[in-house]
Design an enzyme around this catalytic site. Structure first.
Site, PDB file in Angstrom:
ATOM      1  N   HIS A  15      36.366 -22.937   2.919  1.00 61.26           N
ATOM      2  CA  HIS A  15      37.375 -22.091   2.283  1.00 61.26           C
ATOM      3  C   HIS A  15      37.397 -20.645   2.771  1.00 61.26           C
ATOM      4  CE1 HIS A  15      38.372 -25.411  -0.263  1.00 61.26           C
ATOM      5  NE2 HIS A  15      37.177 -25.448  -0.832  1.00 61.26           N
ATOM      6  N   HIS A  66      32.702 -23.286  -9.161  1.00 66.02           N
ATOM      7  CA  HIS A  66      33.107 -24.141  -8.045  1.00 66.02           C
ATOM      8  C   HIS A  66      33.315 -23.247  -6.826  1.00 66.02           C
ATOM      9  CE1 HIS A  66      36.221 -27.256  -6.291  1.00 66.02           C
ATOM     10  NE2 HIS A  66      35.423 -26.745  -5.360  1.00 66.02           N
ATOM     11  N   GLU A 116      31.370 -24.334   0.468  1.00 66.73           N
ATOM     12  CA  GLU A 116      32.458 -23.488  -0.008  1.00 66.73           C
ATOM     13  C   GLU A 116      32.805 -22.397   0.999  1.00 66.73           C
ATOM     14  OE1 GLU A 116      34.394 -23.883  -2.976  1.00 66.73           O
ATOM     15  OE2 GLU A 116      33.450 -25.815  -2.539  1.00 66.73           O
TER      16      GLU A 116
END
Length: 298
Positions: A165, A83, A161
């Site tokens: 993040h 992930h 991602e």
């Protein structure tokens, strides 16, 4: 036959292609060594310690299909998939899309931040091209094997991602790569870091070694799963069950504080602090659709 000038030009191209991705940590040498969120002195350089996003979650998925099997996008056999690395601030808050100048997500989620800022979908070159420009075919192959999207091309997931993040993690700030920063250097370095930390946790093997394997006929208890992982990591991970009854296992998070940079520092595994979403009993760890996975080398 190549002339000396031709050889020199070829060498220059090769060296340019394999441009290094690491940050500049020269100024970190001699500074106090401390774990993120545990510092007892003021952190003077956010490139040397994870200041923003100091509670780091390594997240893995257990999907049973990809939706793009016909295009060859398959899950890795006998392995969970990546992930990402999710940053949480030391006070429990978290940021999203913290630097819109480095927004490469074609389908931002959320599309609007809590403060009302609208995240514009990215329309430029794929992050896959960024990796290729740094000559990292090895990294690209690994990501296409273990970092798999569902219902969309892998590179869209990777871009999401990073944009959501990594831009909220201090050691991936562009300033940490100066002098001599090359555009997208920190993007490739983030992907390298995600892979490195994923490799710390062979979740499938840890569970299988304790007799917990995917099955469509038997359920497990939450304690069976967490105890198996605790026995190898020394900490309780978070289990994600997203169905209404909390009985279908789909994700695991490993929590950490980091000593030094997120890129190269030491990850200390911690107990989960997130609310439980899986039931105590009757948890399904389903088998994958056979045509949705491929044999891989680890």
């Amino acid at each position: 036959m190549l002339s000396l000038m031709g050889v020199a030009a070829l060498v220059a191209v090769v060296h340019a292609k394999f441009y290094p991705t690491y940050p500049n940590i020269e100024t970190c040498v001699g500074l106090p060594v401390q774990y993120s969120c545990e510092n007892t002195t003021v952190v003077t350089d956010s490139c040397c310690n994870v200041v923003q996003g100091g509670l780091v979650l390594q997240a893995q998925y257990w999907d049973t299909y990809t939706g793009l099997e016909s295009q060859g996008q398959l899950l890795p056999q006998s392995s969970w998939s990546i992930h990402g690395l999710l940053p949480v601030n030391c006070d429990g808050t978290f940021g999203q899309y913290c630097d819109l100048s480095r927004q490469y997500d074609p389908e931002p989620s959320p599309s609007t931040l809590p403060n009302g800022t609208v995240i514009t979908p990215y329309k430029g070159p794929s992050v896959r091209k960024f990796i290729q420009e740094f000559g990292r075919s090895d990294l690209l192959h690994y990501m296409d094997t273990f970092w798999i999207n569902q219902g969309a091309p892998n590179e869209e997931f990777w871009a999401h991602e990073f944009s959501k993040h990594a831009t909220c993690t201090s050691t991936f700030d562009v300033a940490c790569y100066e002098p001599g920063y090359k555009e997208h250097q920190e993007v490739v370095n983030f992907f390298e870091t995600v892979v490195k930390v994923f490799q710390m946790y062979p979740t499938y093997n840890m569970l299988a070694a304790a007799g917990i394997v995917p099955t469509n006929t038997t359920t497990y208890t939450r304690a069976q799963i967490t105890n198996a992982l605790y026995s190898q990591t020394g900490a309780d991970p978070w289990l994600g069950c997203y169905d209404a009854n909390g009985t279908v296992l789909g994700e695991i998070w490993y929590f950490h504080h980091v000593l030094g940079t997120e890129q190269y520092g030491h990850f200390k595994t911690l107990d989960s602090i997130a609310p439980v979403t899986c039931a105590e009993t009757g948890i399904w760890y389903y088998e994958r659709t056979p045509t949705s996975e491929k044999a891989v080398s680890h």
